[in-house]
Scaffold this active site. Sequence first.
Site, PDB file in Angstrom:
ATOM      1  N   THR A  84     -12.087   0.770   8.246  1.00 45.19           N
ATOM      2  CA  THR A  84     -12.525  -0.078   7.327  1.00 45.19           C
ATOM      3  C   THR A  84     -12.213  -1.428   7.609  1.00 45.19           C
ATOM      4  O   THR A  84     -11.027  -1.756   8.276  1.00 45.19           O
ATOM      5  CB  THR A  84     -12.027   0.430   6.080  1.00 45.19           C
ATOM      6  OG1 THR A  84     -10.706  -0.024   5.818  1.00 45.19           O
ATOM      7  CG2 THR A  84     -12.408   1.530   5.688  1.00 45.19           C
ATOM      8  N   LYS A  95       0.783   3.949  -2.880  1.00 46.95           N
ATOM      9  CA  LYS A  95       0.539   5.509  -2.704  1.00 46.95           C
ATOM     10  C   LYS A  95       1.728   6.378  -3.138  1.00 46.95           C
ATOM     11  O   LYS A  95       1.335   7.338  -3.807  1.00 46.95           O
ATOM     12  CB  LYS A  95       0.011   5.586  -1.044  1.00 46.95           C
ATOM     13  CG  LYS A  95      -0.402   7.034  -0.960  1.00 46.95           C
ATOM     14  CD  LYS A  95      -1.538   7.388  -1.581  1.00 46.95           C
ATOM     15  CE  LYS A  95      -2.918   6.771  -1.088  1.00 46.95           C
ATOM     16  NZ  LYS A  95      -3.888   7.239  -1.786  1.00 46.95           N
ATOM     17  N   TYR A  98       0.816  -1.214  -0.174  1.00 49.08           N
ATOM     18  CA  TYR A  98      -0.100   0.016   0.066  1.00 49.08           C
ATOM     19  C   TYR A  98       0.834   1.315  -0.025  1.00 49.08           C
ATOM     20  O   TYR A  98       0.579   2.238  -0.733  1.00 49.08           O
ATOM     21  CB  TYR A  98      -1.109   0.025   1.302  1.00 49.08           C
ATOM     22  CG  TYR A  98      -1.825   1.341   0.992  1.00 49.08           C
ATOM     23  CD1 TYR A  98      -3.112   1.193   0.447  1.00 49.08           C
ATOM     24  CD2 TYR A  98      -1.305   2.501   1.942  1.00 49.08           C
ATOM     25  CE1 TYR A  98      -3.928   2.547   0.532  1.00 49.08           C
ATOM     26  CE2 TYR A  98      -2.206   3.449   1.960  1.00 49.08           C
ATOM     27  CZ  TYR A  98      -3.521   3.335   1.357  1.00 49.08           C
ATOM     28  OH  TYR A  98      -4.218   4.648   1.167  1.00 49.08           O
TER      29      TYR A  98
END
Length: 150
Positions: free
Chosen positions: A48, A19, A15
């Site tokens: 989440t 990003k 991730y």
Amino acid sequence: VAAAEEGIYSGNLAYAYAKRGQVLLCERWSEQHPAVKVVACHPGWTATPAVDAAYGDAKKYLEPLRTPWQGADGIAWLCAVEAGRLESGGFYLDRRAEVKHLAGPFFSEGGFTKNTEAEVDTMMLGLEAMSDGRRAEALALDKPLGASPQ
């Protein structure tokens, strides 16, 4: 290893690399296409299932977590705001452009996370190869960053 080509896969590292890639891509596209506003954004740390799975009990260090609606607010704002209010190549959080490269004390602007032009060129060549269906060629770019691609 973020891409899991070898070693143990790290979703958090993958991730982070993705990003960083978004930021670099937007910076490059903003230079190549000055008439178009190109931005990246961070929704903030949002409660989440993905954050639960990635961080488990350690997510307490990310608090206060946002609701999904709060996380979506900045993204929706970027879609609707007048283009003249945007900084092309910017990295947005909470409706404003933020520092993209950290290294100094208290998350101040710095050079630790900056990439060289050669590194960004290599990334762009890999993206072009993958978007043209040349995955093997893109993977061949996996040599020391800054080395000339074949």
